[in-house]
Design a protein around this motif. Structure first.
Motif: not given
Lengths: 578, 88
Positions: A463-469, A451-461
């Protein structure tokens, strides 16, 4: 569950103050506190001569395993001795049990769930005494018959297959009689009880525990306390209804009742404003989930069966992922979170998986309610229909047990359906379910990461490790840490001492009690905050039902196939010894 | 007399109607389903006798899961020898 759902999160933030201002962290602190207190109590009160008794029992079992090609009477006696070694049997364990009792089983008078005087207890014991005496005599006779048959097989040096089979059959009869006798024994051990003071004490303790976090998080602690007593009252009534005898026949437990009673209030007279500050659904659920982490013992799984691991750990992820993809691509479920919660609920282990997944992907409370409702209906049906099908088709009980263990959602229903067939079926069914229960940890973690890396982010963008955290639900970390710590303790103690001290000590004697109440409170809060019309909207077009039925059909077919392959093709020698 | 849809009387009527549904579900509908089929009745009697906690959802909530755990571990840790090996 989070009301701001359906909003794509571009970036999150973390700060040190999150440690005391966010409920995810408070869930971890409260969970850790309860686990520490439980550990302090039980690790300082082990059963007397624990190590010596375990060593003696294991030595007898090993000797018997080398002596005969089947489990002998002495083998089972030694196993039973080990089974009685439980830290919950210590005086402090019994005191804790008395002070944290949930409402008892009842049939027609709800007061029976809370109060029984000495005269009523004596009358019940006297009524059940003849049944126990008969069961005890039958057990004694069947044990003698088992010993005689075993001796006859031994005289033939265990080379005569017919004599061996006769001994195995007599021993199985003795085990069945013994189980019936021990159930009958419990029915002559009634003691008077009055749960009102302990329930009030428990309510105050939990109110205090949660209100500290509420206060520090800057919320209305006074308002929370006032409302908490009402939420607790709904929880007590839910437990009361869940333990009504007819409801037990259908596996309709406290979770369903808490939601139903809460929804009845919310959608008729309306949830009073003064209760609303206590409807802290996520706070209760996350704290319960951190405690549940301690019950997810990976080392236990390794100890209880390779064939089961294949059945549960291969089929379950395949069904979970296939159902989710099917829901997205074919049924076109409008809500990804609802799709995920139903897929996990149906493929992993029902309500507990639904709670963990819903919290990990931040599903709405209505979605969790709907998933639990679907699971409940199918669990009730499958609990009764599957044993009937297995009997009618003369399916081997090991295969039938594995099939039910892998497909029926709720663990209690699995145990009942398995035990209804035979002790062997129950053992296999419960073992598969326990292995699936442990999968909750992996599922919750995997869903949170997805959910953090695929669903709750903009398509094609990317996501960095800190953002996942930043976005990661932190209570999942508490859940995983609790699981790792208690699995490590269990392993370091050894599976027998772990069984006595961790499983039947800290967990069953302490943390599980609070976990059950916290889930019950969260379900009551969900019900009290759920609008029936909104809930009906999620069911539009019957898509959730179609998803569940399709997923469960796949689950039934794959589990049966895999169980056959594992128990009858790959590991037939293990199947023969179960 | 008509009851206003937002009035307290209307809301309390709905509440008691809901309670009546719960009551009939528990004491009329479910027992009737149980009585309607031998499979249901046999299972219900079995659940009463065994005391298994059917409404619980995690293995630690269910007593017999502890027994299953012990039985399964025993099989793997002390597996009886096969028939064609010599007893010690």
């Amino acid at each position: 569950m989070a009301e701001e759902k359906n909003i794509v999160v571009d970036e999150g933030n973390s700060s040190i103050s999150d440690l005391w201002l966010k409920e995810d962290y408070w869930a971890i602190w409260l969970g850790a506190l309860i686990l520490l207190v439980g550990s302090f109590i039980y690790f300082n009160n082990p059963p007397k001569d624990l190590d010596a008794k375990i060593a003696n029992a294991n030595s007898i079992m090993q000797e018997q395993a080398e002596y005969a090609p089947f489990k002998t009477v002495a083998y089972y006696d030694a196993q039973d001795t080990k089974g009685k070694l439980k830290a919950t049997g210590s005086p402090i364990g019994k005191t804790i049990k008395n002070w944290t009792s949930k409402p008892k089983k009842w049939s027609t008078n709800p007061l029976d769930a809370f109060y029984m005087d000495q005269a009523a207890a004596d009358a019940l014991n006297a009524k059940n005494k003849p049944k126990y005496d008969a069961a005890a005599a039958k057990t004694k006779a069947s044990k003698m018959a088992a010993l005689t048959a075993q001796e006859a097989a031994a005289q033939a040096s265990f080379k005569n297959a017919a004599l061996n089979d006769e001994a195995i059959s007599k021993i199985a009869t003795w085990r069945k009689d013994r189980q019936a006798s021990s159930k009958a024994k419990k029915k002559i051990k009634h003691k008077p009880y009055n749960l009102f003071p302990s329930l009030i004490g428990l309510c105050l303790a939990m109110a205090l525990l949660f209100s500290v976090g509420i206060k520090v998080m800057g919320k209305d602690a006074g308002g929370f306390l006032k409302g908490f007593f009402a939420v607790f009252a709904v929880g007590v009534i839910a437990y009361l209804m869940g333990y009504q005898s007819t409801m037990k026949h259908y596996g309709i437990g406290y979770a369903a009742w808490a939601i139903a009673i809460g929804m009845l209030i919310a959608n008729t007279v309306g949830t009073p404003k003064w209760i609303k500050p206590a409807l802290e659904v996520e706070y209760f659920i996350k704290t319960g989930l951190v405690l549940l982490g301690a019950e997810v013992l990976f080392s236990k799984v390794i100890a209880i069966g390779v064939p089961g691991i294949f059945v549960a750990w291969v089929v379950t992820p395949v069904v979970l992922i296939s159902t989710f993809i099917f829901g997205q691509k074919v049924i076109k479920m409008p809500s990804k979170t609802l799709n995920m919660v139903i897929s996990a609920d149906m493929s992993v282990c029902g309500t507990s998986a639904a709670i963990a997944t819903a919290a990990a992907c931040r599903a709405k409370k209505e979605e969790l309610t709907l998933s639990i409702g679907l699971s409940l209906v199918f669990t009730s049906i499958m609990m009764i229909v599957m044993p009937a099908v297995i009997k009618a088709t003369a399916m081997p009980h090991v295969l039938g047990g594995a099939w039910m263990g892998g497909t029926i959602d709720a663990t209690g229903a699995v145990a009942a359906a398995g035990a209804f067939l035979s002790e062997k079926a129950m053992f296999v069914a419960a073992t598969i379910k326990m292995i699936q229960n442990v999968l909750i940890g992996v599922t919750a973690f995997g869903v949170a990461v997805y959910w953090c890396t695929k669903v709750e982010c903009e398509a094609g963008k990317k996501v960095g490790w800190m953002e996942i955290w930043h976005r990661f639900p932190k209570f999942v970390i508490g859940f995983v840490i609790a699981s790792v710590i208690f699995s490590t303790i269990y392993t370091s103690l050894g599976s027998d001492a772990g069984f006595a001290m961790v499983d039947h000590g800290v967990i069953r004697g302490f943390s599980k009690i609070f976990r059950g109440w916290f889930f019950c409170l969260s379900f009551a809060a969900i019900g009290l905050a759920t609008n029936f019309r909104e809930l009906a909207g999620y069911f539009k077009g019957g898509k959730p039902l179609i998803l569940y039925v399709c997923g469960q059909s796949l689950n039934l077919a794959l589990t049966l196939t895999m169980a056959y392959i594992m128990f009858y093709v790959v590991f037939p020698e293990i199947t023969a010894k179960i | 007399m008509t009851i206003n849809k937002t009035s307290a009387a209307y809301r309390w009527t709905k509440f008691f109607a809901g309670l009546a549904i719960f009551w009939s579900f528990t004491y009329v509908i479910c027992p009737a389903i149980t009585a309607s089929s031998d499979d249901f009745a046999t299972m219900a009697k079995f659940i009463d006798d065994s005391g298994i906690e059917t409404g619980e959802f995690f293995y630690t909530d269910i007593e017999v899961c502890g027994e299953a755990d012990l039985g399964a571990r025993s099989t793997f840790e002390h597996m009886p020898r096969s028939m064609d090996t010599t007893p010690k």
